[in-house]
Write a protein that holds these residues in place. Structure first.
Motif, PDB file in Angstrom:
ATOM      1  N   SER A   1       0.826  -1.200   0.000  1.00  0.00           N
ATOM      2  CA  SER A   1       0.000   0.000   0.000  1.00  0.00           C
ATOM      3  C   SER A   1       0.864   1.255   0.000  1.00  0.00           C
ATOM      4  CB  SER A   1      -0.916   0.016   1.222  1.00  0.00           C
ATOM      5  OG  SER A   1      -0.149   0.156   2.411  1.00  0.00           O
ATOM      6  N   ARG A   2       0.274   2.342  -0.461  1.00  0.00           N
ATOM      7  CA  ARG A   2       0.982   3.623  -0.477  1.00  0.00           C
ATOM      8  C   ARG A   2       1.337   4.062   0.937  1.00  0.00           C
ATOM      9  NH1 ARG A   2      -1.896   8.382  -3.674  1.00  0.00           N
ATOM     10  NH2 ARG A   2      -1.572   6.823  -5.322  1.00  0.00           N
ATOM     11  N   THR A   3       0.484   3.731   1.900  1.00  0.00           N
ATOM     12  CA  THR A   3       0.761   4.110   3.291  1.00  0.00           C
ATOM     13  C   THR A   3       2.056   3.485   3.786  1.00  0.00           C
ATOM     14  OG1 THR A   3      -1.616   4.268   3.720  1.00  0.00           O
ATOM     15  CG2 THR A   3      -0.158   4.093   5.625  1.00  0.00           C
ATOM     16  N   ALA A   4       2.278   2.208   3.433  1.00  0.00           N
ATOM     17  CA  ALA A   4       3.509   1.539   3.860  1.00  0.00           C
ATOM     18  C   ALA A   4       4.736   2.196   3.245  1.00  0.00           C
ATOM     19  CB  ALA A   4       3.457   0.056   3.482  1.00  0.00           C
ATOM     20  N   TRP A   5       4.638   2.575   1.976  1.00  0.00           N
ATOM     21  CA  TRP A   5       5.764   3.258   1.336  1.00  0.00           C
ATOM     22  C   TRP A   5       6.030   4.605   1.998  1.00  0.00           C
ATOM     23  CZ3 TRP A   5       9.141   1.026  -1.769  1.00  0.00           C
ATOM     24  CH2 TRP A   5       8.754  -0.099  -2.499  1.00  0.00           C
ATOM     25  N   ILE A   6       4.972   5.315   2.380  1.00  0.00           N
ATOM     26  CA  ILE A   6       5.141   6.604   3.047  1.00  0.00           C
ATOM     27  C   ILE A   6       5.834   6.424   4.396  1.00  0.00           C
ATOM     28  CG2 ILE A   6       3.914   8.535   4.115  1.00  0.00           C
ATOM     29  CD1 ILE A   6       1.831   8.292   1.896  1.00  0.00           C
ATOM     30  N   ILE A   7       5.391   5.406   5.151  1.00  0.00           N
ATOM     31  CA  ILE A   7       6.003   5.156   6.459  1.00  0.00           C
ATOM     32  C   ILE A   7       7.476   4.796   6.292  1.00  0.00           C
ATOM     33  CG2 ILE A   7       5.981   3.627   8.465  1.00  0.00           C
ATOM     34  CD1 ILE A   7       2.956   3.431   8.142  1.00  0.00           C
ATOM     35  N   ALA A   8       7.783   3.950   5.303  1.00  0.00           N
ATOM     36  CA  ALA A   8       9.184   3.595   5.051  1.00  0.00           C
ATOM     37  C   ALA A   8       9.998   4.835   4.690  1.00  0.00           C
ATOM     38  CB  ALA A   8       9.263   2.557   3.945  1.00  0.00           C
ATOM     39  N   GLY A   9       9.415   5.712   3.874  1.00  0.00           N
ATOM     40  CA  GLY A   9      10.116   6.940   3.522  1.00  0.00           C
ATOM     41  C   GLY A   9      10.370   7.825   4.724  1.00  0.00           C
ATOM     42  N   LEU A  10       9.387   7.911   5.617  1.00  0.00           N
ATOM     43  CA  LEU A  10       9.560   8.721   6.824  1.00  0.00           C
ATOM     44  C   LEU A  10      10.629   8.136   7.741  1.00  0.00           C
ATOM     45  CD1 LEU A  10       5.828   9.567   7.655  1.00  0.00           C
ATOM     46  CD2 LEU A  10       7.575  11.110   6.714  1.00  0.00           C
ATOM     47  N   MET A  11      10.746   6.799   7.744  1.00  0.00           N
ATOM     48  CA  MET A  11      11.781   6.155   8.551  1.00  0.00           C
ATOM     49  C   MET A  11      13.183   6.509   8.043  1.00  0.00           C
ATOM     50  SD  MET A  11      10.018   2.392   8.919  1.00  0.00           S
ATOM     51  CE  MET A  11      11.471   1.613   9.626  1.00  0.00           C
TER      52      MET A  11
ATOM     53  N   GLY B   1      14.689  -3.058   8.665  1.00  0.00           N
ATOM     54  CA  GLY B   1      13.344  -2.937   9.213  1.00  0.00           C
ATOM     55  C   GLY B   1      12.356  -2.356   8.214  1.00  0.00           C
ATOM     56  N   ALA B   2      12.804  -1.339   7.479  1.00  0.00           N
ATOM     57  CA  ALA B   2      11.937  -0.738   6.464  1.00  0.00           C
ATOM     58  C   ALA B   2      11.636  -1.742   5.352  1.00  0.00           C
ATOM     59  CB  ALA B   2      12.595   0.515   5.896  1.00  0.00           C
ATOM     60  N   ALA B   3      12.669  -2.493   4.933  1.00  0.00           N
ATOM     61  CA  ALA B   3      12.465  -3.491   3.882  1.00  0.00           C
ATOM     62  C   ALA B   3      11.505  -4.578   4.343  1.00  0.00           C
ATOM     63  CB  ALA B   3      13.804  -4.099   3.487  1.00  0.00           C
ATOM     64  N   LEU B   4      11.660  -5.031   5.582  1.00  0.00           N
ATOM     65  CA  LEU B   4      10.770  -6.076   6.106  1.00  0.00           C
ATOM     66  C   LEU B   4       9.330  -5.581   6.151  1.00  0.00           C
ATOM     67  CD1 LEU B   4      10.301  -8.820   7.424  1.00  0.00           C
ATOM     68  CD2 LEU B   4      10.900  -7.801   9.620  1.00  0.00           C
ATOM     69  N   MET B   5       9.134  -4.327   6.537  1.00  0.00           N
ATOM     70  CA  MET B   5       7.775  -3.781   6.584  1.00  0.00           C
ATOM     71  C   MET B   5       7.146  -3.759   5.194  1.00  0.00           C
ATOM     72  SD  MET B   5       6.478  -0.001   7.726  1.00  0.00           S
ATOM     73  CE  MET B   5       7.124   0.652   6.199  1.00  0.00           C
ATOM     74  N   LEU B   6       7.906  -3.358   4.191  1.00  0.00           N
ATOM     75  CA  LEU B   6       7.372  -3.280   2.828  1.00  0.00           C
ATOM     76  C   LEU B   6       7.039  -4.674   2.296  1.00  0.00           C
ATOM     77  CD1 LEU B   6       9.718  -0.565   1.300  1.00  0.00           C
ATOM     78  CD2 LEU B   6       7.318  -0.306   1.964  1.00  0.00           C
TER      79      LEU B   6
END
Length: 303
Positions: free
Chosen positions: A61-71, A129-134
């Motif tokens: 989802s776009r939300t997950a990409w946004i969260i990863a970007g913020l991280m 962590g960001a990669a695992l979330m995505l």
């Protein structure tokens, strides 16, 4: 794409397991941290080398990409070189500017970060962590259930390791405890974590993951393909819930043995979360509930 989806689930579970086992020491333990980052790079390479596996990331989802970007954005921005007119006006940079002026290098561009090497190390830590979330956000329900099961399993393994830590005691001149990975002289249950507060957090997360995995297993469709009738559980529901309660009690005991006062204070919140997750399956009579509460009260008093 079913095989690719299963492969992504396995890769995400492996990355998560490696993170729990190797990532608990943090920057104070650079060797396990470096091994984790190399492992994460290898797993990501395996995922990205297959077009089918890579295409599944489009489900994220776009939300997950946004969260990863913020991280990632804060350490990235801190590493961008700034002109002298900007970085010299930042607070705390007076001594640095004066030192560079003494060697004739006052006009060089410098990043926002006062310690770029540490900022870059932090960026490398955040990436797995960001990669695992995505990857997890791109998985279907069964894949996410596998991730939750891995959390419960690795937290349980950490509890077993912690039991060995307690039994072996702290490392001393007379003998060592090989299970104490990060703090040899510690006397609390740490598991794979570098301190007892993180250990308590991991045990409570594992407790909730165990409840979620149990609920997911109970909710799996069990329809007989021949006649369309629902098949019974291979294990009676009270037995499943009873075994789950025993394991939750073990996790709770581990939180006490971690010596974390904050973890002990948060334990009732985690237990309420367990009850909330399993609530649809707790269909017992009032007598059973009263008996269970009495047993729980005795267990709490004993603990």
């Amino acid at each position: 794409r079913a095989p690719a989806a299963r492969q992504n689930s396995v890769l995400a579970a492996l990355l998560l397991g490696a993170g729990i086992v190797l990532g608990g020491g943090g920057s104070a333990a650079p060797l396990p941290e470096m091994i984790l980052q190399c492992t994460a790079a290898l797993i990501l390479a395996v995922l990205l080398l297959s077009p089918d596996r890579t295409a599944l990331l489009g489900r994220t989802s776009r939300t997950a990409w946004i969260i990863a970007g913020l991280m990632l954005i804060l350490p990235v921005v801190q590493l961008i070189p700034l002109p002298p007119a900007l970085w010299q006006r930042l607070p705390g940079r007076e001594l640095e500017a004066a030192s560079l002026a003494l060697v004739g290098a006052a006009d060089i561009w410098m990043p926002w970060s006062m310690s770029p090497s540490r900022t870059f190390a932090s960026l490398l830590v955040i990436l797995p962590g960001a990669a695992l979330m995505l990857i997890t956000a791109s998985l279907a329900r069964r894949g996410r259930a596998m991730i939750v099961g891995m959390i419960a399993a690795m937290s349980g393994l950490g509890l077993v390791i912690g039991t060995g830590q307690i039994a072996g005691g702290p490392m001393s001149a007379a003998g060592g405890n090989a299970l104490r990975f990060y703090i040899p002289g510690e006397s609390f249950l740490n598991g794979f974590q570098g301190n007892h507060n993180s250990s308590a957090d991991m045990l409570m997360i594992g407790m909730l993951a165990l409840a979620a995995a149990t609920s997911e297993w109970l909710a799996l469709p069990r329809l007989d393909r021949r006649n369309g009738r629902e098949r019974p559980l291979p294990v009676p529901l009270p037995v499943v819930l009873g075994l789950g309660a025993v394991r939750v009690l073990l996790f709770a005991s581990g939180v006490f043995l971690s010596g974390s006062r904050a973890g002990t204070a948060l334990l009732p919140v985690a237990l309420m979360g367990v009850v909330a997750i399993l609530w649809p399956w707790l269909k017992f009579s009032r007598r059973v509930w009263m008996t269970g509460l009495a047993v729980a009260a005795v267990a709490a008093a004993a603990a």
